[in-house]
Scaffold this active site. Structure first.
Site, PDB file in Angstrom:
ATOM      1  N   GLY A 140       2.475   2.518  10.712  1.00  0.00           N
ATOM      2  CA  GLY A 140       3.435   3.614  10.531  1.00  0.00           C
ATOM      3  C   GLY A 140       4.173   4.010  11.805  1.00  0.00           C
ATOM      4  CD  GLU A 144      -2.871   5.741   6.687  1.00  0.00           C
ATOM      5  OE1 GLU A 144      -2.872   5.725   5.430  1.00  0.00           O
ATOM      6  OE2 GLU A 144      -1.946   5.239   7.355  1.00  0.00           O
ATOM      7  CB  SER A 199       5.300  -1.458  12.044  1.00  0.00           C
ATOM      8  OG  SER A 199       4.906  -0.114  12.232  1.00  0.00           O
ATOM      9  CG  HIS A 231      -5.732   2.132   5.337  1.00  0.00           C
ATOM     10  ND1 HIS A 231      -5.308   3.115   6.219  1.00  0.00           N
ATOM     11  CD2 HIS A 231      -4.698   1.268   5.198  1.00  0.00           C
ATOM     12  CE1 HIS A 231      -4.055   2.846   6.573  1.00  0.00           C
ATOM     13  NE2 HIS A 231      -3.669   1.727   5.972  1.00  0.00           N
ATOM     14  CE  LYS A 249      -0.028   3.420   4.790  1.00  0.00           C
ATOM     15  NZ  LYS A 249      -0.004   3.589   6.229  1.00  0.00           N
ATOM     16  CD  GLU A 262      -3.503  -2.294   7.474  1.00  0.00           C
ATOM     17  OE1 GLU A 262      -2.422  -2.556   6.939  1.00  0.00           O
ATOM     18  OE2 GLU A 262      -4.113  -1.240   7.256  1.00  0.00           O
ATOM     19  CG  ASN A 317      -1.671   1.237   1.455  1.00  0.00           C
ATOM     20  OD1 ASN A 317      -1.771   2.064   0.546  1.00  0.00           O
ATOM     21  ND2 ASN A 317      -2.235   1.406   2.651  1.00  0.00           N
TER      22      ASN A 317
HETATM   23  P1  PGA Z   1       2.832   0.466   7.616  1.00  0.00           P
HETATM   24  O1  PGA Z   1       1.356   0.665   7.011  1.00  0.00           O
HETATM   25  O2  PGA Z   1       3.359  -0.826   7.074  1.00  0.00           O
HETATM   26  O3  PGA Z   1       3.596   1.672   7.147  1.00  0.00           O
HETATM   27  O4  PGA Z   1       2.675   0.418   9.100  1.00  0.00           O
HETATM   28  C1  PGA Z   1       0.502  -0.419   6.803  1.00  0.00           C
HETATM   29  C2  PGA Z   1      -0.796   0.080   6.230  1.00  0.00           C
HETATM   30  O5  PGA Z   1      -1.223   1.169   6.639  1.00  0.00           O
HETATM   31  O6  PGA Z   1      -1.432  -0.578   5.389  1.00  0.00           O
END
Ligand code: PGA
Length: 258
Positions: free
Chosen positions: A174, A98, A214, A96, A11, A168, A9
């Protein structure tokens, strides 16, 4: 053992030429791999055409990071399921954290998005996850159950079969703090059990439940080795070809040992 899915992803990152370099490098290095690991790249919408062109020569799949909850029409700025389908996009990330947090996407909106994807033969990668305070208050199982009941558990069994889930935990996204393998396994087993109660054991066994938050080249192997972790949704670590390829290698190593 079923296949492992490694989904990247991106983003809202990467300019056009870096995006092209990144996907070409991943595609070239995926040519000789076994078909036990399915790699999905989810770039920003504006790079989908370039990505699907490259994908045709490779064994990658391409996904969008979002989809409109509406059909084509007077919805300025929206990208519909019909548009994605016409671009040969195979997957769409829906729900997601976000999108939930910054764009106020509620469970009702997410259910509309799920239906829009399914209607257009796009496989949803549906994200669920609890906040840090919810885990600290020991409410994480309750939160995940509610998120599932409000969304994917309202789908028919036939539609649910096209859904890939991504657990997640929001506190791991992140942050560099990954769920331990025990925490991931515990939640994935809980989710699979709920699917089994709702749609039956066969569908539960077949459902891909990815871990996200992460996940990187150093922890992918132990996470993907858990019996109920069927791969990963990778954010930051999908933006560098060498790191992402190492995660794919880890997935290959897990499939090879069984
Ligand atoms: P990350 O994000 O691996 O940077 O923690 C995962 C995601 O948001 O899908």
């Amino acid at each position: 053992m079923k296949n492992i899915i490694v989904a990247g992803n991106w983003k809202s990152n990467v300019n056009f030429s870096d995006a092209e370099d990144l996907i070409v490098e991943i595609a070239e290095n995926s040519e000789d791999r076994s078909n036990k690991v399915e790699v999905i790249i989810c770039p920003p919408f504006v790079y989908l055409e370039m990505a699907t062109d490259i994908q045709q020569e490779s064994n990658l799949f391409i996904g969008a990071q979002n989809i409109s909850s509406h059909e084509n029409g007077a919805y300025t700025g929206e990208i519909s399921g019909e548009m994605l389908k016409s671009m040969d996009v195979n997957f769409a990330i829906i729900g997601h954290s976000e999108r939930r947090k910054y764009f106020n996407e509620t469970d009702d909106i997410l259910l509309d998005k799920l239906n829009m994807a399914l209607k257009n033969h796009i496989n949803p990668i549906f994200c669920i996850g609890e906040l840090l305070e919810e885990r600290q208050a020991d409410k994480h199982f309750e939160v995940i159950k509610q998120q599932l009941e409000n969304t994917v558990f309202k789908l028919s069994k036939e539609d649910f079969e096209h859904v890939t889930l991504a657990y997640e935990p929001v506190w791991a996204i992140g942050t560099g703090v990954t769920a331990s393998k025990e925490q991931a396994q515990e939640m994935h087993a809980f989710i699979r059990n709920l699917i089994s109660e709702k749609f039956g054991e066969v569908i539960a066994d077949e459902c891909f439940i990815l871990y996200g938050g992460s996940c990187n080249a150093s922890n992918a192997y132990e996470l993907f080795s858990q019996p109920d972790v069927d791969g990963g949704l990778i954010g930051g670590a999908s933006l560098k070809a060498d790191e992402f390829l190492k995660i794919i290698d880890a997935a290959e190593a897990v499939t090879a040992k069984s």
